[in-house]
Design a protein around this motif. Structure first.
Motif, PDB file in Angstrom:
ATOM      1  N   UNK A  27     -77.949 -69.137 -22.869  1.00  0.00           N
ATOM      2  CA  UNK A  27     -76.897 -68.474 -22.108  1.00  0.00           C
ATOM      3  C   UNK A  27     -75.948 -69.486 -21.471  1.00  0.00           C
ATOM      4  N   UNK A  28     -76.482 -70.652 -21.056  1.00  0.00           N
ATOM      5  CA  UNK A  28     -75.611 -71.683 -20.494  1.00  0.00           C
ATOM      6  C   UNK A  28     -74.730 -72.295 -21.579  1.00  0.00           C
ATOM      7  N   UNK A  29     -75.307 -72.502 -22.764  1.00  0.00           N
ATOM      8  CA  UNK A  29     -74.520 -73.036 -23.880  1.00  0.00           C
ATOM      9  C   UNK A  29     -73.408 -72.058 -24.257  1.00  0.00           C
ATOM     10  N   UNK A  30     -73.741 -70.759 -24.304  1.00  0.00           N
ATOM     11  CA  UNK A  30     -72.730 -69.754 -24.641  1.00  0.00           C
ATOM     12  C   UNK A  30     -71.626 -69.712 -23.603  1.00  0.00           C
ATOM     13  N   UNK A  31     -71.984 -69.848 -22.327  1.00  0.00           N
ATOM     14  CA  UNK A  31     -70.968 -69.833 -21.266  1.00  0.00           C
ATOM     15  C   UNK A  31     -70.011 -71.009 -21.419  1.00  0.00           C
ATOM     16  N   UNK A  32     -70.531 -72.171 -21.778  1.00  0.00           N
ATOM     17  CA  UNK A  32     -69.671 -73.353 -21.917  1.00  0.00           C
ATOM     18  C   UNK A  32     -68.851 -73.322 -23.201  1.00  0.00           C
ATOM     19  N   UNK A  33     -69.440 -72.798 -24.293  1.00  0.00           N
ATOM     20  CA  UNK A  33     -68.773 -72.825 -25.586  1.00  0.00           C
ATOM     21  C   UNK A  33     -67.740 -71.709 -25.709  1.00  0.00           C
ATOM     22  N   UNK A  34     -68.111 -70.488 -25.276  1.00  0.00           N
ATOM     23  CA  UNK A  34     -67.234 -69.336 -25.487  1.00  0.00           C
ATOM     24  C   UNK A  34     -66.326 -69.032 -24.302  1.00  0.00           C
ATOM     25  N   UNK A  35     -66.477 -69.755 -23.213  1.00  0.00           N
ATOM     26  CA  UNK A  35     -65.488 -69.687 -22.131  1.00  0.00           C
ATOM     27  C   UNK A  35     -65.128 -71.122 -21.767  1.00  0.00           C
ATOM     28  N   UNK A  36     -64.399 -71.814 -22.662  1.00  0.00           N
ATOM     29  CA  UNK A  36     -64.156 -73.241 -22.493  1.00  0.00           C
ATOM     30  C   UNK A  36     -63.311 -73.569 -21.270  1.00  0.00           C
ATOM     31  N   UNK A  45     -59.554 -71.350 -33.145  1.00  0.00           N
ATOM     32  CA  UNK A  45     -60.823 -72.051 -33.329  1.00  0.00           C
ATOM     33  C   UNK A  45     -61.965 -71.302 -32.655  1.00  0.00           C
ATOM     34  N   UNK A  46     -61.718 -70.765 -31.466  1.00  0.00           N
ATOM     35  CA  UNK A  46     -62.750 -70.002 -30.766  1.00  0.00           C
ATOM     36  C   UNK A  46     -63.089 -68.724 -31.528  1.00  0.00           C
ATOM     37  N   UNK A  47     -62.084 -68.074 -32.118  1.00  0.00           N
ATOM     38  CA  UNK A  47     -62.318 -66.875 -32.920  1.00  0.00           C
ATOM     39  C   UNK A  47     -63.171 -67.205 -34.141  1.00  0.00           C
ATOM     40  N   UNK A  48     -62.833 -68.266 -34.852  1.00  0.00           N
ATOM     41  CA  UNK A  48     -63.608 -68.661 -36.033  1.00  0.00           C
ATOM     42  C   UNK A  48     -65.036 -69.040 -35.647  1.00  0.00           C
ATOM     43  N   UNK A  49     -65.195 -69.682 -34.514  1.00  0.00           N
ATOM     44  CA  UNK A  49     -66.531 -70.070 -34.057  1.00  0.00           C
ATOM     45  C   UNK A  49     -67.399 -68.853 -33.779  1.00  0.00           C
ATOM     46  N   UNK A  50     -66.826 -67.832 -33.138  1.00  0.00           N
ATOM     47  CA  UNK A  50     -67.604 -66.636 -32.832  1.00  0.00           C
ATOM     48  C   UNK A  50     -67.962 -65.871 -34.097  1.00  0.00           C
ATOM     49  N   UNK A  51     -67.005 -65.703 -35.005  1.00  0.00           N
ATOM     50  CA  UNK A  51     -67.296 -64.998 -36.256  1.00  0.00           C
ATOM     51  C   UNK A  51     -68.373 -65.738 -37.042  1.00  0.00           C
ATOM     52  N   UNK A  52     -68.319 -67.055 -37.054  1.00  0.00           N
ATOM     53  CA  UNK A  52     -69.347 -67.830 -37.734  1.00  0.00           C
ATOM     54  C   UNK A  52     -70.726 -67.653 -37.115  1.00  0.00           C
TER      55      UNK A  52
END
Length: 306
Positions: free
Chosen positions: A22-31, A117-124
């Motif tokens: 959850x911490x990784x997701x917070x940092x990656x998907x809310x840069x 880039x964030x959109x492609x990262x989430x879809x991936x």
């Protein structure tokens, strides 16, 4: 301004953070390059918009019609992600055409590329999670099931928290224009509901429940998004049709200009000088700072001493 090294996560991730998806997701998907919220009330509206958007994307009827199916839920999420992959650039492109008279695309190149880039990262991530689930379901090897299963559980938590984040900031499009996230939420929710509205497929529900579950979510998302954009316009002058380059930022605090003694600052309401009512007594002969006239001498014959 180009993104600097390490500015995506803002240095918030450590080796120990890997144990907390959850911490990784917070940092990656809310840069770190996503701007801070302007107003707590807008953030509260955004939470309701996220909930309604999740209902529109995944469909409550999935749970009512045939019970909970995790694989079907992921397939619905993958379908919604693919829709977003095409819909988000089209919507942003339409707004760039609307903004063409107020500025250029070059001025918005960095935030637009970051959002893509964030959109492609989430879809991936959604595609990888679906692949892990299918691998576990189709394997009879205990070692594969355990190894892939642990990775799948980490990815599930990571992607779920990421979905909440990107639903709020809508892939960081607020870095381009503050009104883009609510606009994209409206467009997406209606596009998801259109096939059911056109085909009349109520997924086994009655007419009343079908209308509630198919139209309820996009109508709710639209109402909240319009209210969100309305507050941004009224309180901060941020209009959807205005190119971001024409939206002047709030002025930075500067030095206080000199003013005459006893005069209030220009443009601010007058406030009387604030004395300390609990300080030491007034100097001999001094008067109360709020007294309008000098006090009369004390008269012992007067019942109130006046």
């Amino acid at each position: 301004m180009a993104r600097t090294r390490g500015s995506w996560t803002g240095g918030a991730l450590t080796v120990r953070s890997v144990l907390k998806p959850q911490d990784v997701a917070r940092a990656v998907f809310h840069p770190a390059w996503i701007p801070q919220p302007l107003d707590p009330s807008v953030e509260r509206l955004k939470k309701f918009r996220v909930i309604a958007g999740a209902v529109a994307s995944l469909g409550v009827y999935t749970f009512i019609e045939g019970g909970f199916d995790f694989t079907e839920l992921l397939e619905n999420a993958m379908t919604a992600s693919v829709v977003l992959l095409f819909l988000t650039p089209l919507t942003v492109g339409a707004m760039l055409w609307v903004w063409r008279h107020g500025g250029t695309v070059r001025q918005l190149r960095v935030p637009l590329l970051n959002s893509l880039l964030l959109l492609l990262l989430f879809v991936g991530c959604v595609a990888a999670l679906l692949g892990l689930v299918q691998t576990v379901n189709g394997s009879a090897n205990a070692a594969v099931i355990i190894g892939v299963g642990l990775t799948m559980m980490w990815m599930l938590i990571f992607t779920a928290y990421g979905a909440v984040r990107v639903s709020g900031n809508f892939f960081g499009t607020a870095a381009t224009h503050r009104c883009l996230p609510p606009l994209l939420a409206m467009v997406t929710s209606w596009l998801v509901a259109v096939p059911d509205l056109v085909t009349g497929d109520l997924h086994g529900l009655s007419l009343t429940l079908g209308i509630v579950f198919i139209l309820g979510a996009p109508v709710t998302v639209t109402a909240i998004a319009l209210l969100e954009m309305g507050r941004l316009k009224r309180r901060y002058g941020i209009r959807l049709k205005a190119h971001p380059a024409t939206l002047a930022p709030a002025p930075a605090p500067g030095p206080v200009p000199p003013m005459s003694p006893g005069m209030p600052p220009a443009g601010s309401p007058y406030l009387p000088p604030q004395g300390n009512p609990y300080g030491r007594p007034y100097a001999a002969g001094g008067q109360h700072p709020y007294a309008p006239h000098p006090q009369p001498p004390y008269n012992p014959q007067h019942p109130y001493g006046g």
